[in-house]
Design an enzyme around this catalytic site. Structure first.
Site, PDB file in Angstrom:
ATOM      1  CG  PHE A  19      -0.153   0.241   2.544  1.00  0.00           C
ATOM      2  CD1 PHE A  19       0.106   1.519   3.002  1.00  0.00           C
ATOM      3  CD2 PHE A  19       0.304  -0.827   3.283  1.00  0.00           C
ATOM      4  CE1 PHE A  19       0.810   1.741   4.182  1.00  0.00           C
ATOM      5  CE2 PHE A  19       1.009  -0.626   4.467  1.00  0.00           C
ATOM      6  CZ  PHE A  19       1.265   0.654   4.914  1.00  0.00           C
ATOM      7  CE  LYS A  44      -2.115  -9.123  -4.408  1.00  0.00           C
ATOM      8  NZ  LYS A  44      -2.843  -8.135  -3.576  1.00  0.00           N
ATOM      9  CB  SER A  85       4.671  -9.009   5.665  1.00  0.00           C
ATOM     10  OG  SER A  85       4.086 -10.182   5.122  1.00  0.00           O
ATOM     11  CB  THR A 116      10.457  -9.054   3.193  1.00  0.00           C
ATOM     12  OG1 THR A 116      11.843  -9.399   3.381  1.00  0.00           O
ATOM     13  CG2 THR A 116       9.885 -10.025   2.150  1.00  0.00           C
ATOM     14  CB  CYS A 134      10.900  -1.168   3.481  1.00  0.00           C
ATOM     15  SG  CYS A 134      11.423  -0.817   1.798  1.00  0.00           S
ATOM     16  CD  GLU A 187       8.683  -3.003   8.287  1.00  0.00           C
ATOM     17  OE1 GLU A 187       9.536  -2.478   7.557  1.00  0.00           O
ATOM     18  OE2 GLU A 187       7.881  -3.855   7.879  1.00  0.00           O
TER      19      GLU A 187
END
Length: 500
Positions: free
Chosen positions: A150, A175, A228, A249, A282, A383
């Protein structure tokens, strides 16, 4: 007004037959602004089939022609910069400058991809063996799938994934995140306007029922994932046996601040890195490891600067800290803060009770700072992905480096120092894949790879840079030998025939 969004197939926006939708909120106001269809497995399969059908003609298109399409895309992104920035701000909540940066990163990667003719060049050697010439070509593979999160609606799908994938001659099904799909959908239509043929790029969203079709369909040759660690590890272990897979990730990036750091500038850099994009990236900087000699002064300075941040709606240009992207996510970050308090961290700045006048229903969180965080505390290890900064303390350079390298994540790492010796030692010995020396967010420009390590990445080839070209292509080595008149008459051929 709530907009019924559509998915993108064969260069057209399509109505889904699903009765399930993701809700798309405006984080600044808390208002529902759209609903994104959770495409059915049949619709997902149709998107893969469309990309598979388009692959043959697109892969046969000369690279220079593919580059020209991407030149057009680059120009259209620039032309529609304000529109795309507003879409990003309204669906994600980044402030205006950050949302514009999100779009600019998509443009930057597209510019990188326009050099595909040079980037695809292989290697050759005449007389690799006497009379034998060898040439290495790089060729596309087929359909790739991009699974995106997102937090960067433009940069990740339309920067990290689509440009190089398509420039190399592949086709793609993206996607996108159901909560933040609008920017990517709009850029997809810019690809159509730029001259991209039908089926080469398709954009949709789906729930778990559609994912097997994306990662297990034999027509899909590769998967690029950002999200994730648990999901990335599952996708890597599921798909990597027969497909190209890269999974970017989670992270828990640390900055080591030594006693000789330029304190004012260092604190400003940390604030920018910790609270930019509301910490929802991230490569955010959620942990500082401060050497004892300057730790108290650094914490005081961080609290002072964090209190000065202007919290407000994403699209007001003087906003410095926008909202987090959803109400549920605000609750998650609040739970993490409560956990940090229970674990014994010292809460020196609490951002939980944050409201913005006139936007009381927005998903706002103020900057939060924990001091005296230890390695046993989960807030310092896991995180959080929000505007929360944790301060750990160390006795020396080596002690601080050990604290950082003990993390299971190694996306980025930073040192603040004026010592060339310690800067060099840090660059050599940190586990982080992207290293900043007095640079709080050491994200390289798109000509270099986004190179996380340890449990921040699963795969062999990173996105962007030369790694990206290798990921989206496979090498073919052709050895050629021409017979002279004497050899044409020969009936004996060596077992090694030109390979030795």
């Amino acid at each position: 007004m709530t907009e019924a969004l559509k998915y993108y197939l064969n260069n057209k926006y399509m109505e889904s037959q699903t009765d399930k939708y993701y809700e798309v909120y405006n984080p600044s106001t808390g208002e529902l602004q759209g609903k994104m269809p959770r495409c059915t497995p049949e619709e997902v399969k149709a998107a893969v089939e469309s990309a598979h059908k388009a692959y043959g003609p697109w892969s046969a298109t000369p690279p220079i022609k593919r580059a020209q399409v991407l030149f057009n895309v680059r120009n259209l992104i620039e032309k529609h910069m304000d529109e795309l920035t507003m879409l990003c701000a309204k669906e994600h909540g980044k402030n205006w400058a950050e949302s514009q940066g999100d779009v600019l990163k998509a443009k930057e990667a597209t510019e990188h991809a326009t050099g595909i003719c040079n980037l695809l060049m292989g290697d050759s050697l005449m007389d690799a063996s006497i009379g034998y010439d060898t040439v290495l070509y790089r060729e596309p593979l087929g359909v790739f799938v991009g699974l995106t999160p997102f937090n960067f609606p433009a940069m990740i799908p339309m920067g990290w994934m689509a440009p190089l994938c398509l420039a190399c001659g592949n086709t793609m099904v993206l996607k996108v995140a159901g909560a933040t799909p609008m920017t990517a959908l709009r850029i997809a239509d810019l690809y159509r306007e730029a001259g991209l043929p039908e089926g080469v790029l398709n954009v949709l969203s789906c729930d778990r029922s559609g994912v097997p079709e994306l990662i297990q369909n034999p027509a899909v040759k590769g998967v690029s994932f950002v999200g994730s660690t648990s999901v990335g590890l599952h996708i890597y272990s599921t798909a990597a046996a027969g497909k190209r897979v890269q999974c970017l990730t989670e992270a828990k990036n640390h900055a080591l601040v030594l006693n000789d750091a330029a304190l004012d500038r260092t604190a400003a850099g940390i604030i920018n890195a910790a609270y930019g994009c509301a910490g929802e990236r991230c490569m955010a900087l959620p942990v500082v490891v401060a050497e004892d000699g300057i730790a108290d002064r650094l914490v005081d300075k961080l609290v002072e600067l964090a209190r000065q941040l202007k919290v407000g709606p994403a699209y007001e240009k003087d906003t410095q800290l926008g909202p987090v992207y959803s109400l549920d996510y605000k609750k998650d970050v609040t739970t993490w803060i409560e956990k940090g308090v229970r674990e014994g961290a010292k809460l020196v700045l609490d951002g939980r009770d944050c409201t913005v006048k006139g936007f009381e229903k927005g998903f706002y969180m103020g900057p939060t700072i924990f001091d005296h965080v230890t390695e046993e505390m989960s807030v310092g290890r896991e995180e959080i992905f929000g505007p929360v900064l944790c301060v750990k303390r160390c006795q020396s350079f080596n002690h601080g480096l050990k604290i950082m390298n003990d993390s299971r994540f190694a996306n980025g790492s930073v040192i603040y120092t004026q010592s060339g010796f310690y800067a060099r030692e840090f660059a050599r010995h940190t586990d982080g894949g992207m290293v900043g020396i007095n640079v709080g967010i050491p994200v390289p420009v798109g000509y270099f790879p986004f190179a996380g390590h340890k449990q921040s990445f699963f795969g062999d080839l990173h996105c962007l840079g030369k790694d990206g070209i290798r990921f989206y292509t496979e090498s073919k080595v052709v050895t050629t030998h021409w017979f002279d008149e004497e050899e044409m008459k020969s009936t004996k051929v060596s077992t090694w025939d030109g390979t030795i």
